[in-house]
Design a protein around this motif. Structure first.
Motif, PDB file in Angstrom:
ATOM      1  N   GLU A 234       0.842  -1.198   0.000  1.00 42.96           N
ATOM      2  CA  GLU A 234       0.000   0.000   0.000  1.00 42.96           C
ATOM      3  C   GLU A 234       0.877   1.248   0.000  1.00 42.96           C
ATOM      4  O   GLU A 234       1.939   1.274   0.621  1.00 42.96           O
ATOM      5  CB  GLU A 234      -0.892   0.015   1.244  1.00 42.96           C
ATOM      6  CG  GLU A 234      -1.966  -1.049   1.256  1.00 42.96           C
ATOM      7  CD  GLU A 234      -3.078  -0.768   0.256  1.00 42.96           C
ATOM      8  OE1 GLU A 234      -3.420   0.409   0.038  1.00 42.96           O
ATOM      9  OE2 GLU A 234      -3.581  -1.739  -0.326  1.00 42.96           O
ATOM     10  N   LEU A 235       0.418   2.278  -0.707  1.00 42.90           N
ATOM     11  CA  LEU A 235       1.157   3.538  -0.713  1.00 42.90           C
ATOM     12  C   LEU A 235       0.996   4.247   0.627  1.00 42.90           C
ATOM     13  O   LEU A 235      -0.063   4.178   1.247  1.00 42.90           O
ATOM     14  CB  LEU A 235       0.635   4.459  -1.817  1.00 42.90           C
ATOM     15  CG  LEU A 235       0.852   4.012  -3.254  1.00 42.90           C
ATOM     16  CD1 LEU A 235       0.190   4.991  -4.211  1.00 42.90           C
ATOM     17  CD2 LEU A 235       2.331   3.854  -3.567  1.00 42.90           C
ATOM     18  N   THR A 236       2.044   4.933   1.045  1.00 42.10           N
ATOM     19  CA  THR A 236       1.946   5.765   2.245  1.00 42.10           C
ATOM     20  C   THR A 236       1.167   7.021   1.878  1.00 42.10           C
ATOM     21  O   THR A 236       0.989   7.342   0.698  1.00 42.10           O
ATOM     22  CB  THR A 236       3.339   6.166   2.765  1.00 42.10           C
ATOM     23  OG1 THR A 236       3.970   7.002   1.780  1.00 42.10           O
ATOM     24  CG2 THR A 236       4.202   4.940   3.057  1.00 42.10           C
ATOM     25  N   ASP A 237       0.721   7.762   2.886  1.00 38.33           N
ATOM     26  CA  ASP A 237       0.013   9.020   2.627  1.00 38.33           C
ATOM     27  C   ASP A 237       0.908   9.988   1.848  1.00 38.33           C
ATOM     28  O   ASP A 237       0.440  10.675   0.932  1.00 38.33           O
ATOM     29  CB  ASP A 237      -0.431   9.667   3.940  1.00 38.33           C
ATOM     30  CG  ASP A 237      -1.556   8.899   4.618  1.00 38.33           C
ATOM     31  OD1 ASP A 237      -2.254   8.126   3.915  1.00 38.33           O
ATOM     32  OD2 ASP A 237      -1.729   9.059   5.840  1.00 38.33           O
ATOM     33  N   GLU A 238       2.189  10.014   2.190  1.00 43.57           N
ATOM     34  CA  GLU A 238       3.124  10.901   1.499  1.00 43.57           C
ATOM     35  C   GLU A 238       3.257  10.516   0.027  1.00 43.57           C
ATOM     36  O   GLU A 238       3.265  11.383  -0.859  1.00 43.57           O
ATOM     37  CB  GLU A 238       4.491  10.848   2.179  1.00 43.57           C
ATOM     38  CG  GLU A 238       5.514  11.785   1.572  1.00 43.57           C
ATOM     39  CD  GLU A 238       6.859  11.726   2.283  1.00 43.57           C
ATOM     40  OE1 GLU A 238       7.840  12.147   1.667  1.00 43.57           O
ATOM     41  OE2 GLU A 238       6.917  11.254   3.431  1.00 43.57           O
ATOM     42  N   GLU A 239       3.341   9.231  -0.257  1.00 44.16           N
ATOM     43  CA  GLU A 239       3.445   8.773  -1.646  1.00 44.16           C
ATOM     44  C   GLU A 239       2.178   9.116  -2.437  1.00 44.16           C
ATOM     45  O   GLU A 239       2.252   9.555  -3.579  1.00 44.16           O
ATOM     46  CB  GLU A 239       3.709   7.269  -1.695  1.00 44.16           C
ATOM     47  CG  GLU A 239       5.079   6.872  -1.203  1.00 44.16           C
ATOM     48  CD  GLU A 239       5.231   5.383  -0.969  1.00 44.16           C
ATOM     49  OE1 GLU A 239       6.360   4.879  -1.139  1.00 44.16           O
ATOM     50  OE2 GLU A 239       4.231   4.708  -0.619  1.00 44.16           O
TER      51      GLU A 239
END
Length: 65
Positions: free
Chosen positions: A51-56
């Motif tokens: 899963e992508l991080t919020d920053e990504e």
């Protein structure tokens, strides 16, 4: 062949690698090199499935211009 070194592996592991190399008509070095590449590719695939991080996500959603 390039410069070589020795690594310690069990006799069973050596036999498995030698058998696989023979089946593939390649050297043990080539077989080990393929195995290492496959492991690196597997690691990359696992990273891509994460899963992508919020920053990504924010970076991907940013206005390019």
């Amino acid at each position: 062949m390039a410069e070589t070194t020795t690594i310690r592996i069990s006799r069973d592991t050596h036999a498995q690698v030698a058998r696989l190399a023979a089946e593939r008509h390649e050297t043990i070095d080539e077989t080990v090199r393929r195995a290492l590449r496959a492991l690196r590719q597997d690691t990359m695939a696992q990273d891509l499935r994460a899963e992508l991080t919020d920053e990504e996500s924010s970076w991907l959603d940013a206005d390019a211009g």
